[in-house]
Design an enzyme around this catalytic site. Structure first.
Site, PDB file in Angstrom:
ATOM      1  N   ARG A 115       0.897  -1.122   0.176  1.00 34.00           N
ATOM      2  CA  ARG A 115       0.010   0.023  -0.055  1.00 34.00           C
ATOM      3  C   ARG A 115       0.928   1.246  -0.060  1.00 34.00           C
ATOM      4  NH1 ARG A 115      -2.934  -3.395   3.485  1.00 34.00           N
ATOM      5  NH2 ARG A 115      -4.985  -4.170   2.646  1.00 34.00           N
ATOM      6  N   GLU A 231      -7.143  16.297 -10.389  1.00 36.69           N
ATOM      7  CA  GLU A 231      -8.165  16.519 -11.576  1.00 36.69           C
ATOM      8  C   GLU A 231      -9.524  16.484 -11.222  1.00 36.69           C
ATOM      9  OE1 GLU A 231      -8.303  14.022 -15.364  1.00 36.69           O
ATOM     10  OE2 GLU A 231      -6.211  14.975 -15.360  1.00 36.69           O
ATOM     11  N   HIS A 252      -3.991  10.092 -27.477  1.00 39.45           N
ATOM     12  CA  HIS A 252      -3.783   8.674 -26.948  1.00 39.45           C
ATOM     13  C   HIS A 252      -4.569   7.701 -27.911  1.00 39.45           C
ATOM     14  CE1 HIS A 252      -3.264   9.948 -22.408  1.00 39.45           C
ATOM     15  NE2 HIS A 252      -2.318   9.900 -23.357  1.00 39.45           N
TER      16      HIS A 252
END
Length: 359
Positions: A115, A231, A252
């Site tokens: 983690r 974002e 992309h």
């Protein structure tokens, strides 16, 4: 040794160290770590070994495929298995050494192992330095699209040693400059002027121009990321981190259409040319700024065209773009130099016509 530092404001603030000799600072960032794994592509095997030897840590080298071929679930699993086999704990660190694809992968490995363990990014390309290594986005690709699986995970530091660029192939230098140009159009027009003054000098890895360009482009990204780390959803002229995706919606899709054989910057170059033309056709951007995209990118010998027949496949691929919302496609556009906006659900005919103008 000319060294500059750029602060990135984030949940865990960090510095980007830029300049010739920046790698000499690596041991101090790993001084309290027991072991370090260096994730690297095949061509950087010797560099990875030297990097590890400079630190007083046990060294594990993890070799991954070149470029975008590294960003797969299988490679991610292989990295996890290597860390498990070596018994890596939270007292250990991961270093990503390579281009943007390698640092994307390495950052995701660090984010997901136990983690989260310490991660130091050492980008070796212009693209890696000005884009992938800064901002905390990590991830891998799927067959359905690029970077669809990933996480936000800030590095402990980023070391951009400009001496590493001196052995970079010319195509990689040009590809990385596309993201530098993007930073110029969305926020820092001085970048465009430096390139226009002498495009050949701008591509010289040993020149003063590349140092100035890399620092400016990193500063643009650091400022945008610091203001909008996660974002958030942008609306209209209120554009947050999505501003960094200028040219990326089509770019992309081209990368995927080309089976990732095109360099990222090559695809983004076409993507920026397209979205500038789209903005112009919608009356949102003046003719000269739209044409300036073509002039600057062409001067760097980056592509600004693409076959018209590919539009149906590209349009379908754009539906999986990360910026797409449930109500349709969206683009980051320019309304003037240095000022972006969000364009939601543009007319399909205008989209097609703008793309066909690139043929």
């Amino acid at each position: 040794m000319r060294i500059s530092t750029i602060d990135v404001t984030a949940e865990s603030p960090y510095q980007v160290v830029v300049g010739h000799g920046a790698l000499e600072f690596l041991p101090q960032y790993l001084a309290d770590q027991r072991r370090v794994a260096v994730i690297h592509p095949p061509l950087l095997r010797d560099q990875a070994a030297r990097l590890g030897a400079s630190c007083e840590c046990e060294l594990l080298l993890i070799e991954v495929p070149n470029a975008e071929q590294a960003k797969t679930g299988a490679t991610l699993q292989a990295c996890w298995d290597a860390l498990a086999g070596a018994g890596f704990t939270r007292s250990d660190a991961i270093v990503g050494l390579g281009g943007g694809a390698t640092t994307d992968l390495a950052g995701f490995v660090a984010a997901t192992w136990l983690r989260g363990v310490r991660y130091v990014s050492v980008p070796t390309t212009v693209l890696g330095m000005v884009d992938a290594a800064v901002g905390g986005k990590t991830g891998i690709n799927l067959a359905a699209g690029k970077n669809l699986v990933g996480s936000f995970y800030e590095p402990y530091t980023v070391l951009c040693d400009l001496a590493l660029l001196e052995s970079l192939p010319e195509r990689e230098m040009r590809s990385g400059m596309a993201e530098v140009v993007k930073a110029g159009f969305i926020a820092d027009p001085a970048i465009l002027s430096i390139i226009e003054d002498d495009p050949a000098r701008a591509l010289d890895p040993g020149g003063d121009e590349i140092c100035a360009l890399v620092k400016r482009a990193i500063s643009v990204k650091a400022a945008v990321v610091g203001a909008d780390l996660r974002e958030r959803t942008s609306v209209g002229r209120d554009v947050g981190r999505e501003l960094l995706n200028y040219g990326h919606t089509l770019g992309h899709a081209i990368e995927r259409h080309e089976g990732f054989r095109w360099r990222h910057g090559e695809a983004i170059s076409v993507g920026m040319t397209f979205v500038a033309e789209l903005s112009r056709r919608l009356g949102r951007l003046d003719d000269d700024t739209a044409e300036r995209h073509r002039r600057i990118l062409a001067a760097l010998k980056l592509p600004t065209s693409y076959p018209a027949k590919a539009w149906p496949q590209l349009r379908e691929a754009m539906n999986l773009d990360k910026k797409t919302r449930g109500d349709g496609l969206r683009f980051v556009i320019l309304e003037e130099l240095g000022h972006g906006a969000i364009l939601d659900n543009p007319d399909e005919g205008v989209l097609r016509n703008a793309f066909e103008s690139l043929a």
